[in-house]
Each structure stands twice: as C-alpha cells, then as structure tokens.
Design a protein around this motif. Structure first.
Motif, short mmCIF file in Angstrom:
data_model
loop_
_atom_site.label_atom_id
_atom_site.label_comp_id
_atom_site.label_asym_id
_atom_site.label_seq_id
_atom_site.Cartn_x
_atom_site.Cartn_y
_atom_site.Cartn_z
N ARG A 119 -0.33 28.54 37.08
CA ARG A 119 0.25 29.87 37.22
C ARG A 119 -0.80 30.95 36.99
NH1 ARG A 119 5.38 28.54 33.21
NH2 ARG A 119 6.29 26.84 34.47
N ARG A 120 -0.44 32.17 37.34
CA ARG A 120 -1.38 33.30 37.20
C ARG A 120 -1.84 33.50 35.77
NH1 ARG A 120 0.94 38.13 41.17
NH2 ARG A 120 0.68 36.99 43.14
N ASP A 121 -0.95 33.19 34.82
CA ASP A 121 -1.34 33.37 33.42
C ASP A 121 -2.11 32.18 32.86
OD1 ASP A 121 0.61 31.44 33.18
OD2 ASP A 121 1.88 32.54 31.77
N GLY A 122 -2.40 31.20 33.71
CA GLY A 122 -3.17 30.03 33.30
C GLY A 122 -2.35 28.84 32.87
N THR A 123 -1.02 29.03 32.72
CA THR A 123 -0.15 27.91 32.36
C THR A 123 -0.22 26.82 33.43
OG1 THR A 123 1.32 29.40 31.17
CG2 THR A 123 2.21 27.24 31.80
N ILE A 124 -0.18 25.59 33.00
CA ILE A 124 -0.36 24.45 33.92
C ILE A 124 0.98 23.77 34.17
CG2 ILE A 124 -1.52 22.23 34.26
CD1 ILE A 124 -3.58 23.27 32.13
N GLU A 125 1.27 23.50 35.42
CA GLU A 125 2.38 22.64 35.80
C GLU A 125 1.78 21.33 36.29
OE1 GLU A 125 4.97 24.47 38.62
OE2 GLU A 125 5.14 26.35 37.47
N ALA A 126 2.13 20.23 35.65
CA ALA A 126 1.51 18.94 35.96
C ALA A 126 2.56 17.86 36.07
CB ALA A 126 0.50 18.57 34.89
N ALA A 127 2.20 16.81 36.77
CA ALA A 127 2.98 15.58 36.78
C ALA A 127 2.33 14.60 35.83
CB ALA A 127 3.03 14.99 38.19
N PHE A 128 3.14 13.94 35.02
CA PHE A 128 2.61 12.86 34.20
C PHE A 128 2.99 11.55 34.86
CE2 PHE A 128 2.41 9.68 30.89
CZ PHE A 128 1.23 10.00 30.25
N ARG A 129 1.97 10.77 35.19
CA ARG A 129 2.17 9.51 35.91
C ARG A 129 1.95 8.34 34.96
NH1 ARG A 129 -1.54 11.10 41.25
NH2 ARG A 129 -0.19 12.81 42.00
N GLY A 130 2.96 7.50 34.81
CA GLY A 130 2.85 6.34 33.94
C GLY A 130 3.92 6.33 32.88
N GLY A 131 4.07 5.21 32.21
CA GLY A 131 5.18 4.98 31.31
C GLY A 131 4.91 5.40 29.88
N VAL A 132 5.32 6.61 29.52
CA VAL A 132 5.29 7.10 28.14
C VAL A 132 6.63 7.78 27.87
CG1 VAL A 132 4.20 8.67 26.49
CG2 VAL A 132 2.79 7.39 28.12
N LYS A 133 7.23 7.51 26.71
CA LYS A 133 8.52 8.09 26.38
C LYS A 133 8.42 9.62 26.28
CE LYS A 133 9.95 4.02 23.73
NZ LYS A 133 10.29 3.50 22.37
N PRO A 134 9.29 10.36 26.95
CA PRO A 134 9.24 11.83 26.88
C PRO A 134 9.32 12.37 25.46
CG PRO A 134 10.66 11.15 28.69
CD PRO A 134 10.31 9.90 27.93
N SER A 135 10.04 11.68 24.58
CA SER A 135 10.18 12.17 23.21
C SER A 135 8.85 12.23 22.46
CB SER A 135 11.16 11.29 22.44
OG SER A 135 10.69 9.94 22.38
N LEU A 136 7.87 11.46 22.91
CA LEU A 136 6.57 11.43 22.23
C LEU A 136 5.64 12.55 22.65
CD1 LEU A 136 5.93 7.56 22.30
CD2 LEU A 136 6.96 8.93 20.49
N PHE A 137 6.03 13.36 23.66
CA PHE A 137 5.21 14.47 24.12
C PHE A 137 5.28 15.67 23.15
CE2 PHE A 137 5.29 11.93 27.80
CZ PHE A 137 4.42 12.43 28.76
#
Length: 414
Positions: A115-133
């Motif tokens: 984004r313009r403010d530098g925030t990143i939108e990314a895809a996470f590829r691979g098996g990691v539980k979302p709760s651990l993010f």
C-alpha cells in the motif's frame, strides 16, 4: 544481486573449497563418532539453510546449486517448471537410475501488494496454524532483509494460502518478493542445528554432501539429485515431473525429508528410514534395502545409530511418486519446531530462537544429518545389487520352509 550467504566456490588444485571454510580433507567422514571430520558437510548445511526461500520462490536456492554444480563440474538439467536435476555418472551405469529427491521450498510469505503507506499485503504459503501468527515478526528479502511484523491473518477461501497484512516498511517491495519469519541465521549449539529453515533445505544439503562424497571417493554409479519446487503447497514440482513423464520410468526414488520428531523418533537417535507417512506406506523392498545399507554401517561402527519409523506428521513427495507407480522410499531426520511452529509440549519447544510467542527456528541434530549422508553413500555403493520387489523375501521364506519346517511338520504331526 547475488544470493545472500552464498560462498564463493572456486578450484584449488582440483579441489573445491569455500572461502569461509577450511580446505576439505581428502575424504570426509560422515559418522557421528567422528564429528570433527564433518565440518565441511555441516558448513554446507549452514550455507544452504541460510538461503531465503518460499513455495514457488526458490530462485536463490537454485542460484546456489547452479554455482556449486558449475564449480564441481556436475551436469545440470532443468525441466519445464524449473526443478533442478544434478547428474552424477562414473563407471558402468546402474540398470535403473537412482534418484535422490528433496524440495527447495519452505512455508513463507509472498508479497501481493504494498500500500501507499508501506503496509504489506502478502500470501502465506504452507502449513502453519493461523493462531501462531499473533505478535510474530517477519522479514522480506530483496538485496537484503526488511523486517516487519504481522498485523492480521485470515484464510483465503479461494486458495490454499493465508492472507496476511504486515506493518509498513519504507523500502519498495514489488509483488512476488519472498518473506520468511524474522529469525537469525543458522547456528549449531550442543549438537543441535537451529535454522529459519531445515525443512527441506536440509534434504537439499544432504544431496550436495552425497555428491561431494561420490566425487571424493570416486564411487561408481548413476545418481540423479532432484531438487524440486513447491512441495509445501501440494507437491507441485514432483507432480509436474510425474504428470509430464520427465522422470525415467524405471527410476528408483529415495526422498529426503525433515519430519516432525516424536516419542518414537527422537532427535539424536540417528537418521530415520521412513517406512511411510500420514497417507500411506512406501516400497517394502526398497525400504528393506535402505535399512540393510544402514545396518551395514552399524556393523562396522558401534557408534553409528539409525532408526526406522512410520512418520505420520504429514504427507511428503515420496507418497506422490509412489502414487504414480515409482519404486520409492524415504530417509529423514527428526525435526523440532515443525514448520517453525513453537507449541508447548511439541519436540523442539524452548530449544531455539523465536520470532514471536508461537514461531521459532526449526532444529535437527547434526549427528542425524551426517548419518543420513552416510546411509546415502552406502546405498549408492550397494545399489548395483538392488532388485525391485520382494522376490528376495519369498526366496528366503522358501528356503526356510524347505530346509527346516517341512521336516519338522513330518516328524511332529498333531
């Protein structure tokens, strides 16, 4: 820009060395009892596992392999999706080519948009539980690392991936930029190798170390090292090779993996002959042959350890090639903090640097890794005697029944 941590590789008196390493010994020893002679293999492991990678973004690992192969005069081919094939030939070829396979990717981030403010939108590829993010730190690689932190994570209903937003960075990150957890470079402490990624760059490193041993010991054989892409998101590289018939139809395949440790497959107890995974079992005959190769080392060295187990923590490329009819089995080492997941009670908990409450470096035991290289060398040395299938067992059972049991049945009727 050259990949980070890729050592300069050059010839000196018909040997190779890395500028950060001592000169190689004439013949590296790969047994845990002689760890002092294994420094080159462990430094190779370190160099490769420090490389940034993610599913479908394995280009830095490929660059390292191509440079190493060029300096070692290893013939390299690529297929239509970019899998790397390293070819070793010396002496009379095997009747069936032996393929040693490992994958070059690891669960990671890929930038979709900044984004313009530098925030990143990314895809996470691979098996990691979302709760651990939660409260986890990450970093993205261009010509250097750019640290950031996770803001939000949610499943993407249209893909296998997770949608992740990460805190702003000042530098421009184009779409496709790969990211990993913000973990330090690999270290070895008390025999434990701790790295951002062991799965499966440890397997790739084992292929390189095997080829070094084959070259140094001038071992006869025909071995293909297959370094495949995108295993973590559905076995992409291997499926492409099978679907397009890029593998020799009579090939014998041994997959290399780092598999989640357990109470019955512990770190430090030796490399593991993996008889199967979560989905199914592997070739009985080939698995027995690899086990016999490991046993032959143990017969000569009382310090050598190996294990044999069904590793049900996940499904691996070996199941994929088995489904396509190949004669295949697997070797692995026990992995702590599987996929960087730092969960209390799991193997590896508390043993490694962290990038948040639920994220930590993966770990493997150095003796297990070196033992896996040793087993691979023994397999190549014995492979000309390998016969597919289980005829050897039937013949053994036939002899047992004919020579002992028939007479006993006749003399001891009920």
């Amino acid at each position: 820009m050259a990949p980070p941590h890729v050592p300069d590789i050059h010839h000196r008196r018909r040997r190779w060395t890395q500028t950060v390493l001592p000169r190689r010994t004439a013949q590296a020893c790969y047994f845990p009892a002689n760890r002092g002679k294994n420094v080159n293999h462990l430094q190779t492991l370190t160099a490769i596992c420090n490389l940034p990678t993610a599913p479908y973004r394995e280009q830095l690992v490929v660059a390292w392999l191509l440079e190493w192969a060029k300096q070692r005069r290893i013939h390299v081919t690529r297929d239509g999706v970019g899998n790397v094939y390293l070819h070793y030939r010396r002496g009379k070829p095997f009747k069936r080519p032996l393929i040693i396979e490992a994958h070059m990717d690891h669960p990671g981030f890929v930038v979709k948009k900044q984004r313009r403010d530098g925030t990143i939108e990314a895809a996470f590829r691979g098996g990691v539980k979302p709760s651990l993010f939660e409260k986890a730190r990450a970093k993205f690689f261009t010509d250097r690392w750019h640290p950031t932190r996770v803001l939000t994570v949610k499943p993407n209903k249209k893909s296998r991936f997770l949608d992740v937003t990460l805190a702003a960075v000042k530098e421009k990150l184009p779409p496709g930029t790969l990211g990993m957890w913000d973990l330090p470079d690999a270290v070895i402490e008390n025999g434990l190798f701790k790295s951002r990624v062991c799965d499966d760059l440890g397997g790739v490193a084992a292929i390189v170390c095997l080829f070094e041993e084959l070259l140094d010991q001038k071992i006869d054989g025909h071995v293909i090292g297959l370094c495949s892409r995108a295993e973590e998101v559905g076995f992409g590289g291997v499926l492409a090779a099978c679907e397009n018939k890029w593998l020799p139809k009579n090939a014998v395949i041994i997959g290399l993996e780092t598999s989640k440790a357990s109470d019955f497959a512990k770190q430090g107890n030796g490399a593991i002959i993996r008889v199967g995974d979560r989905t199914g079992l592997f070739s009985l005959g080939l698995t027995h042959f690899v086990t016999q190769a490991a046993a032959s080392i143990a017969d000569d060295d009382k310090h050598f350890k190996y294990q044999r187990a069904l590793m049900s923590g996940g499904t691996c490329n070996t199941t994929a090639v088995t489904a396509y009819g190949f004669d295949a089995t697997c070797l692995c080492v026990a992995l702590g903090n599987y996929h960087n997941q730092h969960v209390k009670g799991d193997p590896g908990y508390g043993d490694a640097p962290k990038a948040g409450p639920g994220i930590a470096s993966e770990t493997i035991h150095t003796g297990d890794f070196l033992g896996m290289v040793g087993i691979l060398v023994a397999v190549v040395q014995r492979f000309k005697t390998y016969t597919p299938g289980v005829d050897f067992l039937r013949e053994r059972f036939h002899k047992l029944h004919r020579d002992e049991q028939v007479a006993l049945f006749k003399t001891t009727p009920l």
